[in-house]
Design an enzyme around this catalytic site. Structure first.
Site, PDB file in Angstrom:
ATOM      1  N   ALA A 183       0.803  -1.238   0.000  1.00  0.00           N
ATOM      2  CA  ALA A 183       0.000   0.000   0.000  1.00  0.00           C
ATOM      3  C   ALA A 183       0.826   1.272   0.000  1.00  0.00           C
ATOM      4  CB  ALA A 183      -0.938   0.001   1.201  1.00  0.00           C
ATOM      5  N   GLU A 184       2.163   1.142   0.024  1.00  0.00           N
ATOM      6  CA  GLU A 184       2.970   2.356   0.072  1.00  0.00           C
ATOM      7  C   GLU A 184       2.872   3.177  -1.204  1.00  0.00           C
ATOM      8  OE1 GLU A 184       3.460  -0.199   1.795  1.00  0.00           O
ATOM      9  OE2 GLU A 184       4.314   0.383   3.711  1.00  0.00           O
ATOM     10  N   GLU A 216       5.786  -8.610   2.385  1.00  0.00           N
ATOM     11  CA  GLU A 216       4.566  -9.236   2.891  1.00  0.00           C
ATOM     12  C   GLU A 216       4.067 -10.319   1.932  1.00  0.00           C
ATOM     13  OE1 GLU A 216       1.651  -6.416   4.255  1.00  0.00           O
ATOM     14  OE2 GLU A 216       3.184  -5.038   4.932  1.00  0.00           O
ATOM     15  N   GLU A 275       7.869  -3.196  10.451  1.00  0.00           N
ATOM     16  CA  GLU A 275       6.958  -2.052  10.362  1.00  0.00           C
ATOM     17  C   GLU A 275       6.108  -2.092  11.607  1.00  0.00           C
ATOM     18  OE1 GLU A 275       4.623  -1.855   6.759  1.00  0.00           O
ATOM     19  OE2 GLU A 275       6.257  -2.681   5.575  1.00  0.00           O
TER      20      GLU A 275
END
Ligand SMILES: *[C@@H]1O[C@H](CO)[C@@H](O)[C@H](O)[C@H]1NC(C)=O
Length: 332
Positions: free
Chosen positions: A140-141, A199, A292
């Site tokens: 999602a970055e 991920e 994270e």
């Protein structure tokens, strides 16, 4: 910090236990002797169950995250790194945005604002270690997880060993890992770790973890000359993609969730207590790392805006305080 103190405490306990060991049969301990591990491709970055080591010297990594593609003014990187260093960090991890570097298939560019070298040089000058995260997928970055737009009309299941996908990533992965390789600590640069994929967890039926993809991706990295340890970032302590050099239970945790529209409502598990137990359960002989830890929250289209996300993950959350139900500002 809590973890560090408990590790320190464990060390002290071991030391005092040893002092009291009577003469006789040696006491077996799963903590001693300490075993320094290396990936065999270089000997500058090593590790044991406590920490990473640089040239044999222990390094507790306190890393912030900065994305070079969010700052097109190359001359400003140094200022950012110096401020991060002044805040007490010793490292920065960074993603690379594939879609930005290869907007048209086969045309990879590191020109101008796409150049990564000024970022590497500024980190080195500021005395900040870098952890490279070139994906190719970065979640999602950024839009599309960093995949280029042309990926949407490229057949084959992506993030698998399907040849159409492997062909698609080939040019980018080779180009970017070659740039990273030239800036590793082994070459006098600031890069101490390289993360493969991101991920690679939560794979939904009918798909499964593709070990062949992982193997091929790691080979692309090492063929480009990546010698520093390769790590992964698990979405949670799930034991996925452990074939890297240091799996180290490097995982994510976003305990306060992502509900930016309710920034004053804390998740019930906002102060997680399972980290150390998970580490001991999966890989007690490697170091423990949280890659994270609620570094922020994302906001989708039509969401409440990043101002509210900054409140959700702001100073109160960072201090681990229980938020009081006071009235939220209506504008940010
Ligand atoms: C790879 O993807 C292509 C395109 O969708 C498909 O035709 C092919 O069967 C896939 N290969 C394998 C081995 O699954």
């Amino acid at each position: 910090m809590k973890l560090l103190f408990s590790k320190l405490l464990a060390l002290l306990c071991v030391a005092s236990a040893l002092a009291k060991v009577p003469r006789g049969p040696r006491v077996q301990s799963n903590l001693l002797p300490r075993e320094t591990k290396s990936n065999g491709r270089q000997d500058i970055v090593t590790w044991d169950e406590y920490s990473l080591m640089i040239n044999g010297k222990r390094l507790m990594v306190f890393s912030g995250e900065v994305h070079p593609y969010r700052n097109p003014v190359q001359s400003l990187h140094l200022d950012v790194f110096q401020k991060i260093k002044a805040m007490g960090f010793n490292a920065v991890s960074f993603y690379v945005f594939w879609g930005l570097l290869e907007p048209k298939r086969g045309e990879i560019s590191f020109e101008g604002f796409r150049d990564l070298q000024p970022f590497f040089d500024a980190a080195k000058k500021a005395g900040i270690y870098l952890i490279a995260r070139p994906g190719p997928y970065i979640n999602a970055e950024t839009s599309g997880g960093g995949f280029p737009g042309w990926g949407t009309y490229t057949p084959g299941v992506w993030r698998t060993s399907n040849q159409t996908y492997m062909d698609a990533i080939d040019g980018y992965v080779k180009a970017v890992t070659t740039k990273i390789a030239a800036n590793q600590i082994t070459k006098g640069g600031p890069v101490i770790l390289v993360q493969a994929e991101n991920e690679y967890s939560g794979i939904q039926e009918p798909y499964t973890e593709d070990f062949d993809y992982q193997k091929k991706l790691l080979k692309l990295f090492t063929d480009s000359g990546i010698t520093v340890p390769i790590t992964t970032n698990d979405a949670w302590p799930g034991g996925k993609f452990t074939s890297v050099d240091i799996y180290e239970l490097g995982y994510d945790s976003y305990p306060n969730g992502f509900d930016c529209s309710n920034p004053y409502k804390w998740a019930s598990d906002a102060v997680p207590e399972y980290f150390w137990g998970a580490h001991l359960g999966i890989n007690p002989k490697d170091l423990n790392a949280v890659y994270e830890f609620q570094g922020g929250a994302f906001d989708g289209w039509g969401g409440s805006g990043y101002g509210t996300c900054a409140v959700l993950t702001g100073p109160e959350f960072e201090r681990g305080e229980i938020k009081l139900a006071f009235k939220a500002p209506t504008t940010f």
